[in-house]
Motif scaffolding. Structure first.
Motif, PDB file in Angstrom:
ATOM      1  N   UNK A 101      50.758  38.130  29.528  1.00  0.00           N
ATOM      2  CA  UNK A 101      49.373  37.500  30.146  1.00  0.00           C
ATOM      3  C   UNK A 101      49.212  37.391  31.598  1.00  0.00           C
ATOM      4  N   UNK A 102      49.798  38.376  32.519  1.00  0.00           N
ATOM      5  CA  UNK A 102      49.786  38.383  33.529  1.00  0.00           C
ATOM      6  C   UNK A 102      48.471  38.792  34.227  1.00  0.00           C
ATOM      7  N   UNK A 103      47.992  39.815  33.772  1.00  0.00           N
ATOM      8  CA  UNK A 103      46.451  40.379  34.098  1.00  0.00           C
ATOM      9  C   UNK A 103      45.594  39.387  33.363  1.00  0.00           C
ATOM     10  N   UNK A 104      45.659  38.955  32.496  1.00  0.00           N
ATOM     11  CA  UNK A 104      44.649  37.876  31.708  1.00  0.00           C
ATOM     12  C   UNK A 104      44.547  36.607  32.572  1.00  0.00           C
ATOM     13  N   UNK A 105      45.597  36.162  33.241  1.00  0.00           N
ATOM     14  CA  UNK A 105      45.586  34.958  33.981  1.00  0.00           C
ATOM     15  C   UNK A 105      44.896  35.172  35.144  1.00  0.00           C
ATOM     16  N   UNK A 106      45.041  36.463  35.898  1.00  0.00           N
ATOM     17  CA  UNK A 106      44.472  36.955  36.903  1.00  0.00           C
ATOM     18  C   UNK A 106      42.943  36.780  36.923  1.00  0.00           C
ATOM     19  N   UNK A 107      42.390  37.429  35.543  1.00  0.00           N
ATOM     20  CA  UNK A 107      41.140  37.714  35.479  1.00  0.00           C
ATOM     21  C   UNK A 107      40.509  36.306  35.349  1.00  0.00           C
ATOM     22  N   UNK A 108      41.267  35.370  34.379  1.00  0.00           N
ATOM     23  CA  UNK A 108      40.503  34.261  34.212  1.00  0.00           C
ATOM     24  C   UNK A 108      40.086  33.238  35.344  1.00  0.00           C
ATOM     25  N   UNK A 109      41.091  33.339  36.417  1.00  0.00           N
ATOM     26  CA  UNK A 109      41.015  32.470  37.595  1.00  0.00           C
ATOM     27  C   UNK A 109      39.942  33.106  38.456  1.00  0.00           C
ATOM     28  N   UNK A 110      39.604  34.137  37.951  1.00  0.00           N
ATOM     29  CA  UNK A 110      38.292  34.962  38.911  1.00  0.00           C
ATOM     30  C   UNK A 110      36.969  34.275  38.742  1.00  0.00           C
TER      31      UNK A 110
END
Length: 453
Positions: A101-110
């Motif tokens: 979930x690394x990329x998912x986390x980064x997109x969510x904080x955007x």
């Protein structure tokens, strides 16, 4: 003509002319890897330096830090791990297993970042159209987020110079390559060069940069160990894909280390778990033997976790041992103490030790709960459902004091437990039991087993 190669140490980056089992610089074993050497005449371009004497040392009292204000990421759990939020001009490295979930986390904080800053998301693994599909699924597709699919770091730096983003996300550092290096992307030299360039960009232009890093089969970040030394924060995403995801801070220059954030993956992305103790204890069966609850400190947060044990007579000559979420060697040590000091013959039993929820307990304060779970399964008698055990077990069977006991007791009482088994010696701490919580002080594991089982 044969291509010349150079051997690097993945731990410290030291170069050697030939392979050897142990690095002479840092002493690590089996860390030497082979990389193509840079061709002659095509060395690293000399960067322009600032004129001499343009900057001078300043007193601490003269430095203004009013601009170093933290900003929220939109996820309280991530803010906790970062020490209160992101810091302007910082370099944050996030590592974890594939699909965690690394990329998912980064997109969510955007979603939060785009409300107050210009954000550029650079991906070396996906195209812009693929990123847009995932961003729309997470609900961040129409928030003014800039997407860029590129592997060449020089091109990325040129785009950053033109677009002037305030927050940059790089996914991932192992897919980037610098033109000054002739080795393949993901090699030791490429990872070092790309990270150094990003660090200079973050510090010179006050751009907050988040870097996603892959891990190797040993569970550590792929690339040289110097990668973790260069960045300001190192965050690890841990846990099984079927259970809770744990975001842990291994290094943080702007806050405390070993803080954790708990997340759960669903169809709409990562969901925060604000009360991990309650979530980890859901579905607990209280009238069955072989289970005991303990309280461990994850940074500044007390977390209650359930330790389960199963002992069965072995059908073979050598008993089988297995642990999940608990250190294997520590579990074998506790079984030896339980047999020698507790009087229980567990050496002829297959032993299985498990921590519920994907949490990994590496604190000695969980020793007593593991001992009670093993003894409960061996004697087939359940531990009282309203009891929590906290304490470190020594080789002589004695119980040692644990730190921040008052915080643990407050969390234990808040979740409805009425009894707590604690070491009789508290060290220099002044322990005050919350109202409604009974403390049962014991000196060794024999007293603990006699009091409960």
């Amino acid at each position: 003509m044969k291509t010349k190669t150079v051997f690097y140490c993945t731990e410290c980056g030291n170069e050697t002319p030939k392979w050897q089992g142990q690095c002479q610089a840092c002493g690590s074993w089996n860390t030497i890897v082979e990389q193509p050497a840079a061709p002659k005449g095509k060395g690293r371009a000399v960067r322009e330096r600032e004129p001499l004497l343009t900057r001078k040392p300043r007193l601490v009292s003269e430095i203004d830090v009013s601009q170093e204000i933290r900003f929220s990421t939109g996820l309280n759990e991530l803010d906790r791990v970062l020490g209160g939020g992101g810091v302007k001009g910082s370099l944050v490295l996030i590592g974890g297993a594939p699909g965690i979930g690394k990329s998912t986390l980064m997109l969510q904080i955007c979603q939060q970042f785009c409300s107050f800053a210009r954000v550029l998301y650079v991906s070396g693994e996906e195209s812009e159209s693929q990123l847009k599909l995932r961003a729309q699924r997470l609900g961040v597709g129409d928030l003014g987020l800039y997407l860029f699919g590129e592997n060449n770091l020089e091109t990325i730096l040129q785009v950053v110079e033109e677009s002037r983003p305030e927050i940059l996300i790089v996914d991932s550092i192992q897919t980037m390559y610098h033109g000054d290096q002739s080795s393949a992307p993901g090699s030791v030299s490429q990872v070092k060069e790309c990270t150094m360039a990003l660090m200079q960009l973050a510090k010179s232009q006050d751009i907050t940069i988040f870097i996603i890093g892959h891990i190797n089969k040993e569970g550590s970040l792929a690339g040289p160990k110097v990668l973790e030394h260069m960045v300001d924060c190192v965050l690890y995403f841990e846990g099984d894909r079927q259970s809770y995801r744990i975001l842990r801070a291994a290094k943080n220059r702007y806050g405390a280390t070993n803080e954790i954030g708990v997340f759960e993956m669903d169809d709409s992305g990562l969901r925060e778990v604000p009360n991990p103790s309650q979530a980890l204890l859901e579905g607990r069966i209280t009238d069955e033997p072989g289970t005991c609850v303990t309280c461990v400190m994850e940074g500044a947060r007390p977390v209650l976790a359930e330790v389960q044990a199963l002992l069965t007579p072995t059908a073979f000559g050598n008993p089988r041992r297995s642990t999940n979420g608990f250190d294997y060697n520590r579990a074998m040590l506790l079984m030896a103490v339980l047999e020698k000091r507790g009087g229980l013959l567990v050496n002829t039993c297959d032993a299985y030790l498990n921590v519920i929820g994907g949490l990994y307990l590496d604190e000695p304060g969980a020793d007593l709960a593991a001992i009670l779970a093993l003894a409960s399964s061996f004697r087939d008698k359940p531990v009282p459902a309203d009891l929590v055990a906290v304490g470190e077990v020594g080789l002589t069977g004695e119980l040692r004091a644990v730190s921040t006991l008052n915080q643990r007791l407050s969390e234990i009482r808040r979740l409805g437990f009425h009894k707590c088994l604690v070491p009789k010696s508290h060290g220099k701490q002044t322990v005050v039991a919350p109202e409604g919580l009974q403390l049962i002080p014991v000196r060794n594991i024999r007293e603990a087993l006699a009091a409960l089982l």
